[in-house]
Write a protein that holds these residues in place. Sequence first.
Motif, PDB file in Angstrom:
ATOM      1  N   VAL A 191      38.982  15.638  43.576  1.00  0.00           N
ATOM      2  CA  VAL A 191      38.789  16.627  42.968  1.00  0.00           C
ATOM      3  C   VAL A 191      39.052  17.683  41.969  1.00  0.00           C
ATOM      4  CG1 VAL A 191      35.920  16.729  43.988  1.00  0.00           C
ATOM      5  CG2 VAL A 191      37.810  18.341  44.034  1.00  0.00           C
ATOM      6  N   GLY A 192      40.585  17.272  42.555  1.00  0.00           N
ATOM      7  CA  GLY A 192      41.946  18.605  41.052  1.00  0.00           C
ATOM      8  C   GLY A 192      41.795  20.004  42.419  1.00  0.00           C
ATOM      9  N   TYR A 193      41.741  20.448  42.964  1.00  0.00           N
ATOM     10  CA  TYR A 193      41.958  21.630  43.850  1.00  0.00           C
ATOM     11  C   TYR A 193      42.123  21.744  45.152  1.00  0.00           C
ATOM     12  CZ  TYR A 193      37.302  23.079  42.700  1.00  0.00           C
ATOM     13  OH  TYR A 193      35.920  23.317  43.274  1.00  0.00           O
ATOM     14  N   GLY A 194      41.401  21.116  45.637  1.00  0.00           N
ATOM     15  CA  GLY A 194      41.204  21.000  47.142  1.00  0.00           C
ATOM     16  C   GLY A 194      39.718  21.416  47.306  1.00  0.00           C
ATOM     17  N   THR A 195      40.080  22.922  47.401  1.00  0.00           N
ATOM     18  CA  THR A 195      38.513  24.141  47.492  1.00  0.00           C
ATOM     19  C   THR A 195      39.588  25.568  47.304  1.00  0.00           C
ATOM     20  OG1 THR A 195      39.258  24.259  50.262  1.00  0.00           O
ATOM     21  CG2 THR A 195      37.881  22.774  49.775  1.00  0.00           C
ATOM     22  N   PHE A 196      38.426  26.081  47.042  1.00  0.00           N
ATOM     23  CA  PHE A 196      38.610  27.410  46.895  1.00  0.00           C
ATOM     24  C   PHE A 196      39.487  28.214  47.321  1.00  0.00           C
ATOM     25  CE2 PHE A 196      36.767  32.369  46.094  1.00  0.00           C
ATOM     26  CZ  PHE A 196      37.881  31.803  44.231  1.00  0.00           C
ATOM     27  N   ALA A 197      38.971  27.402  48.963  1.00  0.00           N
ATOM     28  CA  ALA A 197      39.669  28.207  50.148  1.00  0.00           C
ATOM     29  C   ALA A 197      41.437  27.830  50.067  1.00  0.00           C
ATOM     30  CB  ALA A 197      38.264  28.353  51.842  1.00  0.00           C
ATOM     31  N   ALA A 198      41.082  26.742  50.042  1.00  0.00           N
ATOM     32  CA  ALA A 198      42.557  26.176  49.601  1.00  0.00           C
ATOM     33  C   ALA A 198      43.472  26.345  48.977  1.00  0.00           C
ATOM     34  CB  ALA A 198      42.207  24.599  50.433  1.00  0.00           C
ATOM     35  N   VAL A 199      42.761  27.358  47.901  1.00  0.00           N
ATOM     36  CA  VAL A 199      43.833  27.291  46.499  1.00  0.00           C
ATOM     37  C   VAL A 199      44.358  29.242  46.713  1.00  0.00           C
ATOM     38  CG1 VAL A 199      43.706  28.679  44.114  1.00  0.00           C
ATOM     39  CG2 VAL A 199      42.709  26.000  44.831  1.00  0.00           C
ATOM     40  N   LEU A 200      43.184  29.878  47.680  1.00  0.00           N
ATOM     41  CA  LEU A 200      43.578  31.238  47.927  1.00  0.00           C
ATOM     42  C   LEU A 200      44.558  30.737  48.954  1.00  0.00           C
ATOM     43  CD1 LEU A 200      39.930  32.925  47.702  1.00  0.00           C
ATOM     44  CD2 LEU A 200      41.534  33.016  46.024  1.00  0.00           C
ATOM     45  N   ASN A 201      44.042  30.414  50.297  1.00  0.00           N
ATOM     46  CA  ASN A 201      45.425  30.428  51.376  1.00  0.00           C
ATOM     47  C   ASN A 201      47.036  30.202  50.085  1.00  0.00           C
ATOM     48  OD1 ASN A 201      43.267  31.076  53.390  1.00  0.00           O
ATOM     49  ND2 ASN A 201      42.958  28.412  53.524  1.00  0.00           N
ATOM     50  N   THR A 202      46.877  29.266  49.597  1.00  0.00           N
ATOM     51  CA  THR A 202      48.479  28.402  48.745  1.00  0.00           C
ATOM     52  C   THR A 202      48.467  29.458  48.854  1.00  0.00           C
ATOM     53  OG1 THR A 202      47.054  25.962  49.456  1.00  0.00           O
ATOM     54  CG2 THR A 202      49.334  26.809  47.650  1.00  0.00           C
ATOM     55  N   LEU A 203      47.714  30.369  47.451  1.00  0.00           N
ATOM     56  CA  LEU A 203      48.103  31.393  46.560  1.00  0.00           C
ATOM     57  C   LEU A 203      48.803  32.459  47.505  1.00  0.00           C
ATOM     58  CD1 LEU A 203      48.787  32.880  43.893  1.00  0.00           C
ATOM     59  CD2 LEU A 203      45.916  32.909  44.052  1.00  0.00           C
ATOM     60  N   GLU A 204      48.076  32.952  48.569  1.00  0.00           N
ATOM     61  CA  GLU A 204      48.303  33.589  49.490  1.00  0.00           C
ATOM     62  C   GLU A 204      50.026  33.776  50.259  1.00  0.00           C
ATOM     63  OE1 GLU A 204      46.265  36.815  53.361  1.00  0.00           O
ATOM     64  OE2 GLU A 204      46.471  34.738  52.902  1.00  0.00           O
ATOM     65  N   SER A 205      50.008  32.382  50.362  1.00  0.00           N
ATOM     66  CA  SER A 205      51.149  32.020  51.004  1.00  0.00           C
ATOM     67  C   SER A 205      52.529  32.489  50.305  1.00  0.00           C
ATOM     68  CB  SER A 205      51.543  30.362  51.638  1.00  0.00           C
ATOM     69  OG  SER A 205      51.099  29.689  50.424  1.00  0.00           O
ATOM     70  N   VAL A 206      52.137  31.785  49.422  1.00  0.00           N
ATOM     71  CA  VAL A 206      52.948  32.009  47.878  1.00  0.00           C
ATOM     72  C   VAL A 206      53.812  33.366  47.512  1.00  0.00           C
ATOM     73  CG1 VAL A 206      53.968  31.926  46.291  1.00  0.00           C
ATOM     74  CG2 VAL A 206      52.939  29.568  46.688  1.00  0.00           C
ATOM     75  N   ILE A 207      52.636  34.198  46.989  1.00  0.00           N
ATOM     76  CA  ILE A 207      52.581  35.929  46.984  1.00  0.00           C
ATOM     77  C   ILE A 207      53.491  36.751  47.566  1.00  0.00           C
ATOM     78  CG2 ILE A 207      51.068  35.593  44.725  1.00  0.00           C
ATOM     79  CD1 ILE A 207      49.286  36.863  46.255  1.00  0.00           C
ATOM     80  N   ALA A 208      53.294  36.447  49.324  1.00  0.00           N
ATOM     81  CA  ALA A 208      53.349  36.528  50.663  1.00  0.00           C
ATOM     82  C   ALA A 208      54.870  36.774  50.808  1.00  0.00           C
ATOM     83  CB  ALA A 208      52.593  36.014  51.825  1.00  0.00           C
ATOM     84  N   ARG A 209      55.687  35.766  50.081  1.00  0.00           N
ATOM     85  CA  ARG A 209      56.912  35.216  50.342  1.00  0.00           C
ATOM     86  C   ARG A 209      58.146  36.073  49.830  1.00  0.00           C
ATOM     87  NH1 ARG A 209      56.224  29.010  50.250  1.00  0.00           N
ATOM     88  NH2 ARG A 209      56.691  29.357  48.575  1.00  0.00           N
ATOM     89  N   ALA A 210      57.146  35.879  48.021  1.00  0.00           N
ATOM     90  CA  ALA A 210      58.428  37.651  47.134  1.00  0.00           C
ATOM     91  C   ALA A 210      57.761  37.888  46.230  1.00  0.00           C
ATOM     92  CB  ALA A 210      58.829  35.511  46.646  1.00  0.00           C
ATOM     93  N   PRO A 211      58.727  38.889  45.505  1.00  0.00           N
ATOM     94  CA  PRO A 211      57.577  39.159  44.902  1.00  0.00           C
ATOM     95  C   PRO A 211      56.531  39.200  43.903  1.00  0.00           C
ATOM     96  CG  PRO A 211      59.869  40.908  44.874  1.00  0.00           C
ATOM     97  CD  PRO A 211      59.968  39.186  45.797  1.00  0.00           C
ATOM     98  N   TYR A 212      57.443  38.098  43.191  1.00  0.00           N
ATOM     99  CA  TYR A 212      56.769  37.486  42.345  1.00  0.00           C
ATOM    100  C   TYR A 212      56.617  35.677  42.394  1.00  0.00           C
ATOM    101  CZ  TYR A 212      57.682  41.773  39.915  1.00  0.00           C
ATOM    102  OH  TYR A 212      58.133  43.043  40.275  1.00  0.00           O
ATOM    103  N   LEU A 213      55.664  35.213  41.381  1.00  0.00           N
ATOM    104  CA  LEU A 213      55.315  34.024  41.932  1.00  0.00           C
ATOM    105  C   LEU A 213      56.894  32.902  41.742  1.00  0.00           C
ATOM    106  CD1 LEU A 213      52.316  33.743  40.166  1.00  0.00           C
ATOM    107  CD2 LEU A 213      52.646  33.479  42.307  1.00  0.00           C
ATOM    108  N   ALA A 214      57.750  33.249  40.571  1.00  0.00           N
ATOM    109  CA  ALA A 214      59.250  32.300  41.545  1.00  0.00           C
ATOM    110  C   ALA A 214      59.759  33.464  42.005  1.00  0.00           C
ATOM    111  CB  ALA A 214      59.617  32.942  39.926  1.00  0.00           C
TER     112      ALA A 214
END
Length: 96
Positions: free
Chosen positions: A13-36
């Motif tokens: 369906v394109g993104y999986g689930t809302f929970a999966a999106v939030l979990n992925t986003l959380e793992s990215v922003i927890a690693r560094a100050p910014y997305l890049a």
Amino acid sequence: MGFTVPPDRERMVGYGTFAAVLNTLESVIARAPYLAGDAFTAADLYVGSQLGFGLAFGMIEKRPAFVEYVGRLSARPARVRAEQLDGPMTPPPSQH
């Protein structure tokens, strides 16, 4: 949309689930100050504004990584100057 996607087909369906999106986003922003990583980009403006809105209105759970990320973006000098010129951006009072 009136239907439930079976767990084994969530990726279809394109993104999986809302929970999966939030979990992925959380793992990215927890690693560094910014997305890049250490570089602030337009992606931070977009994602940060969506997270800030969602947190302010209770639409996104207040995970520590989200709160810290939005706080970091809100403390950037350009944001501080904008608030000095335009006033703070606050959610409207509760209707309860």
